[in-house]
Design an enzyme around this catalytic site. Sequence first.
Site, PDB file in Angstrom:
ATOM      1  N   ASP A  94      43.487  36.579  42.063  1.00  0.00           N
ATOM      2  CA  ASP A  94      42.840  37.832  42.469  1.00  0.00           C
ATOM      3  C   ASP A  94      41.596  37.914  41.577  1.00  0.00           C
ATOM      4  O   ASP A  94      41.109  36.859  41.114  1.00  0.00           O
ATOM      5  CB  ASP A  94      43.784  39.030  42.261  1.00  0.00           C
ATOM      6  CG  ASP A  94      43.298  40.306  42.942  1.00  0.00           C
ATOM      7  OD1 ASP A  94      43.526  40.463  44.153  1.00  0.00           O
ATOM      8  OD2 ASP A  94      42.660  41.156  42.270  1.00  0.00           O
ATOM      9  N   LYS A 101      52.514  42.181  42.489  1.00  0.00           N
ATOM     10  CA  LYS A 101      51.180  41.976  41.892  1.00  0.00           C
ATOM     11  C   LYS A 101      51.326  41.915  40.384  1.00  0.00           C
ATOM     12  O   LYS A 101      52.279  42.475  39.838  1.00  0.00           O
ATOM     13  CB  LYS A 101      50.266  43.158  42.258  1.00  0.00           C
ATOM     14  CG  LYS A 101      48.794  42.837  42.182  1.00  0.00           C
ATOM     15  CD  LYS A 101      48.308  42.180  43.458  1.00  0.00           C
ATOM     16  CE  LYS A 101      46.886  41.707  43.360  1.00  0.00           C
ATOM     17  NZ  LYS A 101      46.376  41.279  44.673  1.00  0.00           N
TER      18      LYS A 101
HETATM   19  P1  NDP Z   1      36.468  37.395  41.990  1.00  0.00           P
HETATM   20  O1  NDP Z   1      36.886  37.583  40.587  1.00  0.00           O
HETATM   21  O2  NDP Z   1      36.279  36.041  42.520  1.00  0.00           O
HETATM   22  O3  NDP Z   1      35.121  38.213  42.265  1.00  0.00           O
HETATM   23  C1  NDP Z   1      35.072  39.581  42.078  1.00  0.00           C
HETATM   24  C2  NDP Z   1      33.661  40.061  42.377  1.00  0.00           C
HETATM   25  O4  NDP Z   1      33.651  41.486  42.403  1.00  0.00           O
HETATM   26  C3  NDP Z   1      32.665  39.661  41.295  1.00  0.00           C
HETATM   27  O5  NDP Z   1      31.405  39.506  41.881  1.00  0.00           O
HETATM   28  C4  NDP Z   1      32.686  40.839  40.353  1.00  0.00           C
HETATM   29  O6  NDP Z   1      31.511  41.011  39.601  1.00  0.00           O
HETATM   30  C5  NDP Z   1      32.872  42.001  41.325  1.00  0.00           C
HETATM   31  N1  NDP Z   1      33.606  43.078  40.655  1.00  0.00           N
HETATM   32  C6  NDP Z   1      34.846  43.025  40.149  1.00  0.00           C
HETATM   33  N2  NDP Z   1      35.184  44.190  39.581  1.00  0.00           N
HETATM   34  C7  NDP Z   1      34.117  44.982  39.737  1.00  0.00           C
HETATM   35  C8  NDP Z   1      33.851  46.318  39.373  1.00  0.00           C
HETATM   36  N3  NDP Z   1      34.744  47.059  38.721  1.00  0.00           N
HETATM   37  N4  NDP Z   1      32.641  46.834  39.718  1.00  0.00           N
HETATM   38  C9  NDP Z   1      31.725  46.086  40.371  1.00  0.00           C
HETATM   39  N5  NDP Z   1      31.937  44.805  40.747  1.00  0.00           N
HETATM   40  C10 NDP Z   1      33.102  44.270  40.427  1.00  0.00           C
HETATM   41  O7  NDP Z   1      37.541  38.191  42.850  1.00  0.00           O
HETATM   42  P2  NDP Z   1      37.894  38.035  44.402  1.00  0.00           P
HETATM   43  O8  NDP Z   1      36.688  37.749  45.187  1.00  0.00           O
HETATM   44  O9  NDP Z   1      39.064  37.156  44.504  1.00  0.00           O
HETATM   45  O10 NDP Z   1      38.421  39.515  44.732  1.00  0.00           O
HETATM   46  C11 NDP Z   1      37.566  40.530  45.234  1.00  0.00           C
HETATM   47  C12 NDP Z   1      38.399  41.592  45.927  1.00  0.00           C
HETATM   48  O11 NDP Z   1      39.147  40.987  46.997  1.00  0.00           O
HETATM   49  C13 NDP Z   1      39.446  42.285  45.044  1.00  0.00           C
HETATM   50  O12 NDP Z   1      39.600  43.613  45.488  1.00  0.00           O
HETATM   51  C14 NDP Z   1      40.730  41.513  45.363  1.00  0.00           C
HETATM   52  O13 NDP Z   1      41.879  42.279  45.108  1.00  0.00           O
HETATM   53  C15 NDP Z   1      40.538  41.269  46.854  1.00  0.00           C
HETATM   54  N6  NDP Z   1      41.301  40.189  47.447  1.00  0.00           N
HETATM   55  C16 NDP Z   1      41.221  38.908  46.955  1.00  0.00           C
HETATM   56  C17 NDP Z   1      41.930  37.899  47.568  1.00  0.00           C
HETATM   57  C18 NDP Z   1      41.812  36.488  47.143  1.00  0.00           C
HETATM   58  O14 NDP Z   1      42.377  35.620  47.834  1.00  0.00           O
HETATM   59  N7  NDP Z   1      41.113  36.155  46.071  1.00  0.00           N
HETATM   60  C19 NDP Z   1      42.831  38.178  48.708  1.00  0.00           C
HETATM   61  C20 NDP Z   1      42.765  39.517  49.205  1.00  0.00           C
HETATM   62  C21 NDP Z   1      42.043  40.482  48.560  1.00  0.00           C
HETATM   63  P3  NDP Z   1      31.462  40.534  38.066  1.00  0.00           P
HETATM   64  O15 NDP Z   1      31.609  39.048  38.108  1.00  0.00           O
HETATM   65  O16 NDP Z   1      30.174  41.014  37.523  1.00  0.00           O
HETATM   66  O17 NDP Z   1      32.652  41.195  37.405  1.00  0.00           O
HETATM   67  O1  2IT Z   2      45.310  40.774  47.447  1.00  0.00           O
HETATM   68  C1  2IT Z   2      45.737  39.664  47.863  1.00  0.00           C
HETATM   69  O2  2IT Z   2      46.229  39.550  48.989  1.00  0.00           O
HETATM   70  C2  2IT Z   2      45.591  38.508  46.992  1.00  0.00           C
HETATM   71  N1  2IT Z   2      45.019  38.621  45.918  1.00  0.00           N
HETATM   72  C3  2IT Z   2      46.165  37.187  47.414  1.00  0.00           C
HETATM   73  C4  2IT Z   2      47.644  37.149  47.195  1.00  0.00           C
HETATM   74  C5  2IT Z   2      48.297  35.810  47.395  1.00  0.00           C
HETATM   75  O3  2IT Z   2      49.487  35.721  47.058  1.00  0.00           O
HETATM   76  O4  2IT Z   2      47.668  34.880  47.880  1.00  0.00           O
END
Ligand code: NDP
Ligand code: 2IT
Length: 451
Positions: A166, A126
């Site tokens: 992420d 990561k």
């Molecule tokens: P994005 O940046 O697309 O969206 C994040 C969302 O979560 C936004 O709405 C943001 O609000 C909110 N958020 C982030 N930090 C905080 C916080 N500290 N408190 C409250 N709200 C918060 O990220 P993703 O959707 O990609 O990721 C979301 C989660 O999913 C994370 O935990 C990530 O690690 C996990 N994840 C993502 C993957 C992926 O493929 N993208 C794969 C597997 C897991 P705001 O815009 O106001 O900050």
């Molecule tokens: O938490 C996760 O699994 C991710 N943010 C995606 C990782 C990836 O390599 O696609």
Amino acid sequence: MNFLEETINRIKKSNCSTDGTFFQAVEEVLESIQPVLDANPIYARHSIVKRLTTPDREFKFKVVWMDDNQNIQVNTGYRVQFNNALGPYKGGLRFHPSVNNGILKFLGFEQIFKNSLTGLPIGGGKGGSDFDPKGKSDFEIMKFCSAFMTELHKYIGPRIDVPAGDIGVGAREIGYLFGEYKKITSSYEGILTGKPFMFGGSLMRPEATGYGCVYFTDEMLKFAGLADFKDRVCTVSGAGNVALHTIEKLYALGAKPVSCTDSKGTIYDPRGVDLELLKDLKLNKRVSLEEYCTINSDAIYTKVEDYPEGGHAVWNIPCDCAFPSATQNELTLIDAQNLVKNACVSVSEGANMPSTPEAIHLMQKNGILFAPAKAANAGGVAVSEFEMSQNASMSKWTYEKVDKMLEETMRAICKRVHLTAEEYGMDGNYVHGANIAGFKKVADAMIAEGI
Ligand code: NDP
Ligand code: 2IT
């Protein structure tokens, strides 16, 4: 002192006091795998736990870039290469002001087991930066990404380490990062996943995590003998990549998703979230969720500061299925009490470690089906691996093919986790099932590869 306490104490001593989320992630895995360690002394003989809880390598570097006002800005960049027993290091990049070494160690550690559960040849890593993309112009994002890659390119490669997105890193950022890598190295290689389709990205990668989480939950409901998603009321937190595509797939399966959140507040739309409006606000305009109510006046907006401390408005909305999909520790004991009170049936973690240990314990004790992140959100990294395969063979797969493979992968993970829990006499405990199944594969590979 027992082995678990001894190991946690050792890890606390050899890491920073700010690494709380890392200790939390390690503690959960160690608790789950205790019976496996007891039954298989070979793991102790090979010091597997000690080796597995120590990253192979950690990089920390300075990122200097110039903003639109010609001020020079300095941020910190990181990459944690945790374990490559099963394949090249693989895991996302997070750009968020809260990022520090501890958060990336927790995410990198979780990624090892998640990637193992996919059954695909990928190790765990990561990275990211404390850079805050909010309010930055496209040009500033580009300049930061270029500066970040100036250093990161030294550590990555298609068979070495393949980052992806992420929080704060989507297709736009991956595009700029890819462009800079190409410029520095003159090489067109699959060193990142989540790329736009036109230059090597996989169809379905944007949708993969959210869709995958819903496929997993569908399978988990089936294993429990419960009805599918038709007409089920669902609550979702977050309004980013994972949340939007969770909502999209829930609608496709006949459910009614009624909420979303961002860092400032919660939207509750009892008639069902207006997905097109949400996408426009978050993907195109990149504005706060508060705007949703100016267009859709039937929805209720609760500001974070207007909800009692320690809990979150979204988890007090009555629902059948909940999908925490924003960030770590966003579902607390108080939230779990509300979910139990409202007779919630399942909680599936789209985000990484969104539920606190106390919340998980309470939900499981009260019969809520609980799908932990490393199993439920593995769809994103699985499709990332499909992207690596397509890049390696210079091919492009169809949307239908990737979607089918994603669905099969998620249902297979669910089955494996379910059967593992059963094998260890902990029926329905997906936390233990995921940790044990993920651990065994990595541990056995580490033994076979020697020290
Ligand atoms: P994005 O940046 O697309 O969206 C994040 C969302 O979560 C936004 O709405 C943001 O609000 C909110 N958020 C982030 N930090 C905080 C916080 N500290 N408190 C409250 N709200 C918060 O990220 P993703 O959707 O990609 O990721 C979301 C989660 O999913 C994370 O935990 C990530 O690690 C996990 N994840 C993502 C993957 C992926 O493929 N993208 C794969 C597997 C897991 P705001 O815009 O106001 O900050
Ligand atoms: O938490 C996760 O699994 C991710 N943010 C995606 C990782 C990836 O390599 O696609």
